[in-house]
Motif scaffolding. Sequence first.
Motif, PDB file in Angstrom:
ATOM      1  N   PRO A 171      15.749  -4.462  -0.740  1.00 35.00           N
ATOM      2  CA  PRO A 171      14.704  -3.618  -0.074  1.00 35.00           C
ATOM      3  C   PRO A 171      14.169  -2.151  -1.156  1.00 35.00           C
ATOM      4  O   PRO A 171      12.558  -2.153  -0.742  1.00 35.00           O
ATOM      5  CB  PRO A 171      15.420  -2.045   1.286  1.00 35.00           C
ATOM      6  N   LYS A 172      14.275  -2.383  -2.847  1.00 33.46           N
ATOM      7  CA  LYS A 172      13.388  -1.454  -3.593  1.00 33.46           C
ATOM      8  C   LYS A 172      12.849  -2.053  -4.023  1.00 33.46           C
ATOM      9  O   LYS A 172      11.911  -1.483  -4.765  1.00 33.46           O
ATOM     10  CB  LYS A 172      15.075  -0.672  -4.243  1.00 33.46           C
ATOM     11  N   ARG A 173      12.502  -2.863  -3.822  1.00 32.45           N
ATOM     12  CA  ARG A 173      11.920  -4.096  -4.362  1.00 32.45           C
ATOM     13  C   ARG A 173      10.079  -4.115  -3.780  1.00 32.45           C
ATOM     14  O   ARG A 173      10.642  -4.869  -2.891  1.00 32.45           O
ATOM     15  CB  ARG A 173      12.456  -6.003  -5.067  1.00 32.45           C
ATOM     16  N   SER A 174       9.536  -3.859  -4.314  1.00 30.85           N
ATOM     17  CA  SER A 174       8.293  -4.141  -3.715  1.00 30.85           C
ATOM     18  C   SER A 174       7.016  -4.906  -4.023  1.00 30.85           C
ATOM     19  O   SER A 174       7.560  -5.552  -5.709  1.00 30.85           O
ATOM     20  CB  SER A 174       7.360  -2.402  -3.703  1.00 30.85           C
ATOM     21  N   ASN A 175       5.985  -4.771  -3.191  1.00 28.78           N
ATOM     22  CA  ASN A 175       4.989  -5.828  -4.001  1.00 28.78           C
ATOM     23  C   ASN A 175       4.314  -5.244  -3.228  1.00 28.78           C
ATOM     24  O   ASN A 175       3.951  -4.759  -2.542  1.00 28.78           O
ATOM     25  CB  ASN A 175       5.735  -7.411  -3.519  1.00 28.78           C
ATOM     26  N   LYS A 181       1.072  -1.232   2.403  1.00 28.40           N
ATOM     27  CA  LYS A 181       1.327  -0.998   4.044  1.00 28.40           C
ATOM     28  C   LYS A 181       1.741   0.281   4.307  1.00 28.40           C
ATOM     29  O   LYS A 181       1.491   0.868   4.753  1.00 28.40           O
ATOM     30  CB  LYS A 181       1.930  -2.355   4.465  1.00 28.40           C
ATOM     31  N   THR A 182       2.835   0.924   2.522  1.00 23.73           N
ATOM     32  CA  THR A 182       3.778   1.905   3.558  1.00 23.73           C
ATOM     33  C   THR A 182       2.851   2.778   3.110  1.00 23.73           C
ATOM     34  O   THR A 182       2.786   3.959   3.879  1.00 23.73           O
ATOM     35  CB  THR A 182       4.508   1.746   2.954  1.00 23.73           C
ATOM     36  N   ASN A 183       1.875   3.006   2.089  1.00 18.26           N
ATOM     37  CA  ASN A 183       1.190   4.046   1.838  1.00 18.26           C
ATOM     38  C   ASN A 183      -0.334   4.594   2.962  1.00 18.26           C
ATOM     39  O   ASN A 183       0.211   5.612   2.949  1.00 18.26           O
ATOM     40  CB  ASN A 183       0.241   3.687   0.594  1.00 18.26           C
ATOM     41  N   LEU A 184       0.088   3.633   3.007  1.00 14.55           N
ATOM     42  CA  LEU A 184      -1.604   3.452   4.136  1.00 14.55           C
ATOM     43  C   LEU A 184      -1.324   4.026   5.408  1.00 14.55           C
ATOM     44  O   LEU A 184      -1.859   4.988   6.376  1.00 14.55           O
ATOM     45  CB  LEU A 184      -2.445   1.987   4.561  1.00 14.55           C
ATOM     46  N   GLU A 185       0.037   3.397   5.390  1.00 12.43           N
ATOM     47  CA  GLU A 185       0.689   3.780   7.065  1.00 12.43           C
ATOM     48  C   GLU A 185       0.930   5.443   7.016  1.00 12.43           C
ATOM     49  O   GLU A 185       1.044   6.103   7.891  1.00 12.43           O
ATOM     50  CB  GLU A 185       1.934   3.144   7.849  1.00 12.43           C
ATOM     51  N   LYS A 189      -3.800   8.332  -0.399  1.00  9.83           N
ATOM     52  CA  LYS A 189      -4.523   7.394  -1.280  1.00  9.83           C
ATOM     53  C   LYS A 189      -4.261   6.238  -1.444  1.00  9.83           C
ATOM     54  O   LYS A 189      -2.972   6.984  -3.028  1.00  9.83           O
ATOM     55  CB  LYS A 189      -5.585   8.194  -1.491  1.00  9.83           C
ATOM     56  N   LEU A 190      -5.511   5.485  -2.183  1.00  6.03           N
ATOM     57  CA  LEU A 190      -4.131   4.620  -3.181  1.00  6.03           C
ATOM     58  C   LEU A 190      -5.002   4.393  -3.877  1.00  6.03           C
ATOM     59  O   LEU A 190      -6.692   3.917  -3.912  1.00  6.03           O
ATOM     60  CB  LEU A 190      -3.848   2.957  -2.775  1.00  6.03           C
ATOM     61  N   VAL A 237      -7.336  -4.400   0.683  1.00  7.39           N
ATOM     62  CA  VAL A 237      -8.331  -5.024   1.654  1.00  7.39           C
ATOM     63  C   VAL A 237      -7.380  -5.875   2.660  1.00  7.39           C
ATOM     64  O   VAL A 237      -7.919  -5.136   3.400  1.00  7.39           O
ATOM     65  CB  VAL A 237      -9.954  -4.985   0.833  1.00  7.39           C
ATOM     66  N   GLN A 238      -8.076  -6.820   2.230  1.00  2.00           N
ATOM     67  CA  GLN A 238      -6.976  -7.937   3.092  1.00  2.00           C
ATOM     68  C   GLN A 238      -5.556  -7.091   3.424  1.00  2.00           C
ATOM     69  O   GLN A 238      -5.687  -7.657   4.508  1.00  2.00           O
ATOM     70  CB  GLN A 238      -7.000  -8.682   2.732  1.00  2.00           C
ATOM     71  N   THR A 239      -4.757  -6.795   3.633  1.00  2.00           N
ATOM     72  CA  THR A 239      -3.745  -6.685   3.722  1.00  2.00           C
ATOM     73  C   THR A 239      -3.749  -4.876   4.735  1.00  2.00           C
ATOM     74  O   THR A 239      -3.409  -5.374   5.261  1.00  2.00           O
ATOM     75  CB  THR A 239      -2.795  -5.442   2.738  1.00  2.00           C
ATOM     76  N   ALA A 240      -4.707  -4.300   4.348  1.00  8.86           N
ATOM     77  CA  ALA A 240      -4.448  -3.185   4.889  1.00  8.86           C
ATOM     78  C   ALA A 240      -5.421  -3.350   6.415  1.00  8.86           C
ATOM     79  O   ALA A 240      -5.652  -3.443   7.132  1.00  8.86           O
ATOM     80  CB  ALA A 240      -6.499  -2.301   4.500  1.00  8.86           C
TER      81      ALA A 240
END
Length: 297
Positions: A171-175, A181-185, A189-190, A237-240
Amino acid sequence: MKVLITGSNGLLGQHLIPIFLQDSRYEVIATGRGANRLPNQDGYLYEAANLRDSSSVNQLLQKHQPDIVIHAAAMTQVDDCERNKDACWDCNVNATRYLLQAAEKSKSFFIFLSTDFVFDGLQGPYAEEDAVNPLSYYGATKVAAERLVQNSHLSWSIVRTVLVYGIAADPKRSNIITWVKTNLEQGKKLKVVDDQWRTPTLVQDLAAGCKLVADKKATGIFHISGSETLTPYQMAVQTAGYFQLNPQLLEKVDAKTFTQPAKRPARTGFVISKAVQELGYQPHSFAEGLQIVAKEI
């Protein structure tokens, strides 16, 4: 046929194991550093090995005599490679040398995983025959390892890929998808780069491409990636949009906004027509990849 997968605890390794297990023609031996960290440990053999130690590598291949070696283990954090050059050379070049020497005794078909960072990013997207010119130490070690593979006495294939994304057991391995997703939730700001172009690759597609190479014992260099050229900002943007999160939190920036030890190529991405025509490779679109990743989160 026995297939030995190195780096089996990594993102690609975790997806290579099940795709080979689904094919009764293959017996899978997985290897990584330390214990097996995968949730499913049935149906294949796991052996811990230190690939930076020639005797450990010799012992491993002598014991199992694999028909195919898929060398997916590497030090891939580009900035870490720039800071720790000796460790990077050891992981990416010396380990490949030891595996090749041992594989020559068992006459294994050798599949080596490489990267778009072998290119300078001045004229992407790149085809297999384009000249390499790495900007980073990481890229330089992958070029050196590619040359070892090409000069070996084995049947070989080099599979280059680009910006692999997907879900790992760790779970520590992000992509990029989970990061956005995690930050916008959380309402954060990114800053996301919009002046670097890539052909992002779903990890399941890369694993399928490697399996096609193994099935056909296809020799030479193959570019295996997604087919769409996108910037990280466009991916964000597509992910958001997919997760119905606020795109206003995404700030479009240039790469020079960040101070990083390693230089990144500006425009890479791959021409994948050779893999499509010779292997029957068919990648998902990024929108389809988003749907697949969303189901696994």
